[in-house]
Write a protein that holds these residues in place. Structure first.
Motif: not given
Length: 343
Positions: A196-211
């Protein structure tokens, strides 16, 4: 931009001669089919200083560092030559990535070719393409700026994360924290392993890419967390909430500008890496581990990253064995460093 008209005869191309010599040594060790993205040409080590070629399935990037190749190096001609050499491997387009000596003078602007859908050579590719790496697929974008969304040199470390999670999994899924997560490739590897992961980044764009990367692999994102936060801010939040983790991944950039408006502090690996390690260690579960990585050249010398880790912990950890550098990056040893350890 379209396919440019060469300014010299293609027969004069440096890559026409040197790339076929380099390609077998880079491509063969990484396998066929299972891995579709790899480094095909490694700068001066393969014969042209400051020039690198990465292959991503049907596309490739020609990376050129300003002032380092010989004056005779013509990117337009060389892109066409690279395409000719790589076409039998399924490459249909070569995109140019020029890196300026001093990017600060660009004022945040990118070279037009970095965002131009038409490649320097070949046919235009879709805005996003999927490539296979080990047990997962990842989305890359070859004309979305100077980066593609994936750091190829971390391939074996992503495999380490998958295997570490599988070895730790029992009745409860291991909890993995991926800081500076970018497009969440490490998180995908951990999730494939059963975490179960938690991904932390300041960029919403990259987090959406991660999703999207999770979705590309059929992974339900519901039990996974994506936190749009500064890493140190998240550490404080996790400590207040009592969150702890079995594995924490630290793969920060060398530098990052802060934002007072957004509450994001500036980051420097040289100044902040030890503090990063110390605060991460405070969130580890018993027998937990940290994977720490960097491409900051001043931290890549022998024992240099180790010293920052020991400084951050206040003691020497128990070091874990990481896999070797990917075969297609083996000739670039010393340009990045990684260590895994328990405390």
């Amino acid at each position: 931009m379209g396919t440019p008209v060469p300014s010299r005869q293609a027969a004069d191309s440096l890559l026409r001669t040197l790339l076929p010599r380099a390609l077998p040594g880079h491509r063969e060790p990484v396998g066929h089919g299972q891995i579709e993205a790899f480094r095909a040409f490694s700068g001066g080590l393969d014969g042209i200083d400051g020039v690198f070629i990465d292959v991503y399935g049907p596309g490739a990037t020609l990376i050129v560092y300003e002032g380092r190749p010989p004056r005779s190096f013509d990117p337009s001609v060389e892109a066409a030559a690279a395409l000719e050499v790589l076409r039998p491997a399924g490459v249909r387009a070569v995109y140019l990535k020029p890196f300026a000596k001093d990017r600060s003078k660009l004022g945040g602007a990118l070279p037009a070719c970095a965002t131009e859908p038409n490649p320097a050579a070949g046919e235009p590719l879709p805005e996003a393409i999927l490539i296979r790496e080990l047990d997962w697929k990842l989305e890359v974008r070859l004309f979305d700026g100077l980066s593609t969304g994936l750091f190829l040199d971390q391939r074996n470390n992503r495999g380490f994360v998958r295997d570490w999670v599988r070895g730790r999994a029992s009745h409860e899924a291991p909890a993995v924290l991926n800081t500076f997560a970018y497009t969440c490739a490490f998180s995908v590897a951990a999730a494939v392993g059963g975490a179960l992961t938690t991904s932390v980044d300041v960029s919403p764009r990259y987090l959406d890419w991660g999703k999207r990367n999770f979705a590309h692999n059929g992974i339900d994102i519901a039990p996974h967390r994506f936190a749009r936060m500064d890493t140190f801010e998240f550490f404080g939040y996790a400590k207040r909430k009592g969150f702890t983790y079995d594995l924490i991944i630290l793969d920060p950039p060398s530098f990052a500008a802060g934002s007072k408006k957004k509450g994001i502090r500036p980051w420097s690996s040289l100044a902040d890496y030890a503090k990063l390690v110390g605060q991460a260690a405070a969130l580890l579960k018993p027998r937990g581990a940290i994977l720490a990585s960097t491409n900051t050249q001043d931290l890549c010398g022998p024992g240099r990253l180790d010293r920052e880790i020991v400084k951050g912990l206040g003691r020497s950890p128990q070091w874990l064995k990481l896999p070797p550098i990917p075969a297609d990056f083996a000739s670039e040893r010393g340009r990045f460093a990684a260590r895994a350890f328990t405390v």
